[in-house]
Design an enzyme around this catalytic site. Sequence first.
Site, PDB file in Angstrom:
ATOM      1  N   HIS A 194       0.814  -1.151   0.049  1.00 38.34           N
ATOM      2  CA  HIS A 194       0.016  -0.024  -0.149  1.00 38.34           C
ATOM      3  C   HIS A 194       0.723   1.228   0.079  1.00 38.34           C
ATOM      4  O   HIS A 194       2.199   1.334   0.428  1.00 38.34           O
ATOM      5  CB  HIS A 194      -0.826  -0.111   1.151  1.00 38.34           C
ATOM      6  CG  HIS A 194      -0.367  -0.133   2.635  1.00 38.34           C
ATOM      7  ND1 HIS A 194       0.172   1.304   3.124  1.00 38.34           N
ATOM      8  CD2 HIS A 194       0.314  -0.891   3.425  1.00 38.34           C
ATOM      9  CE1 HIS A 194       0.709   0.990   4.226  1.00 38.34           C
ATOM     10  NE2 HIS A 194       0.878  -0.149   4.527  1.00 38.34           N
ATOM     11  N   CYS A 210       2.891  -4.838   6.910  1.00 35.32           N
ATOM     12  CA  CYS A 210       2.400  -4.578   5.545  1.00 35.32           C
ATOM     13  C   CYS A 210       3.841  -3.803   5.056  1.00 35.32           C
ATOM     14  O   CYS A 210       4.576  -3.316   5.698  1.00 35.32           O
ATOM     15  CB  CYS A 210       1.317  -3.729   5.303  1.00 35.32           C
ATOM     16  SG  CYS A 210      -0.226  -4.619   6.098  1.00 35.32           S
TER      17      CYS A 210
END
Length: 244
Positions: A194, A210
Amino acid sequence: MFTSRQISRRSFLLSSMSMTAALAGCQTTTTATAPAPVPQAAPARPVVAPEEAELQKRYGALEDGGHTIPAVPYQQIDPKFYRQRVPDPTGEAPGTVVVDTASRFLYVVEPGGTAMRYGVGIGRDGFAWQGEGIVHWRQPWPRWKVPDDMIKRQPHLARYSVENGGMEPGIKNPLGARALYIFQDGKDTLYRLHGSPEWQSIGKATSAGCVRLINQDVIDLYTRVPYHARIVVRQSALPEPAAV
């Protein structure tokens, strides 16, 4: 009446005609074989370091999806983490996404022996994930829906829970301008690729598991990675290509 000389000449002519007919018969029964096509190698893409003008354009401010993404002071980032094409060190098939968490790089493998490389920030020790999966879902300007296990560690994030609909998309949203959701064996790993407004985190281990990219980079990544692309997340470092 034919003389012996005339008979000999006539026999020679008949013999020559028979040989010509025989040769003509061979020629009509012989078929030329076309040469087999030569396999064409994938075109090699140029591997060159981005110049200053390109970097200014690449990391300048831009409008996207109704949001204004500010310029990134790329001069304050280690140049090895700039988005750039490099010789492929992964050995994976074209189209594969490879995350080298140890070196803080993400690669998208291209045909012809190259890969597009991005600098990334990765999860802190204890929150890192590794293995293989697929990009099962992609989302521009996603909502951030905090999983329950994170809320247990940080109760103040409960207002952004799945039940509460998560955080609105925007510049301050931790998932940034794009998110790619990783599944393994049909299940959500809760692992994401992301964007992030926190460009300072690139090259560091600060996020909760992440892989984060500069917003300008994740927009570029999004155009290169289709649904169901294979992804490999490694904890051991790949050999770094020589500088160009």
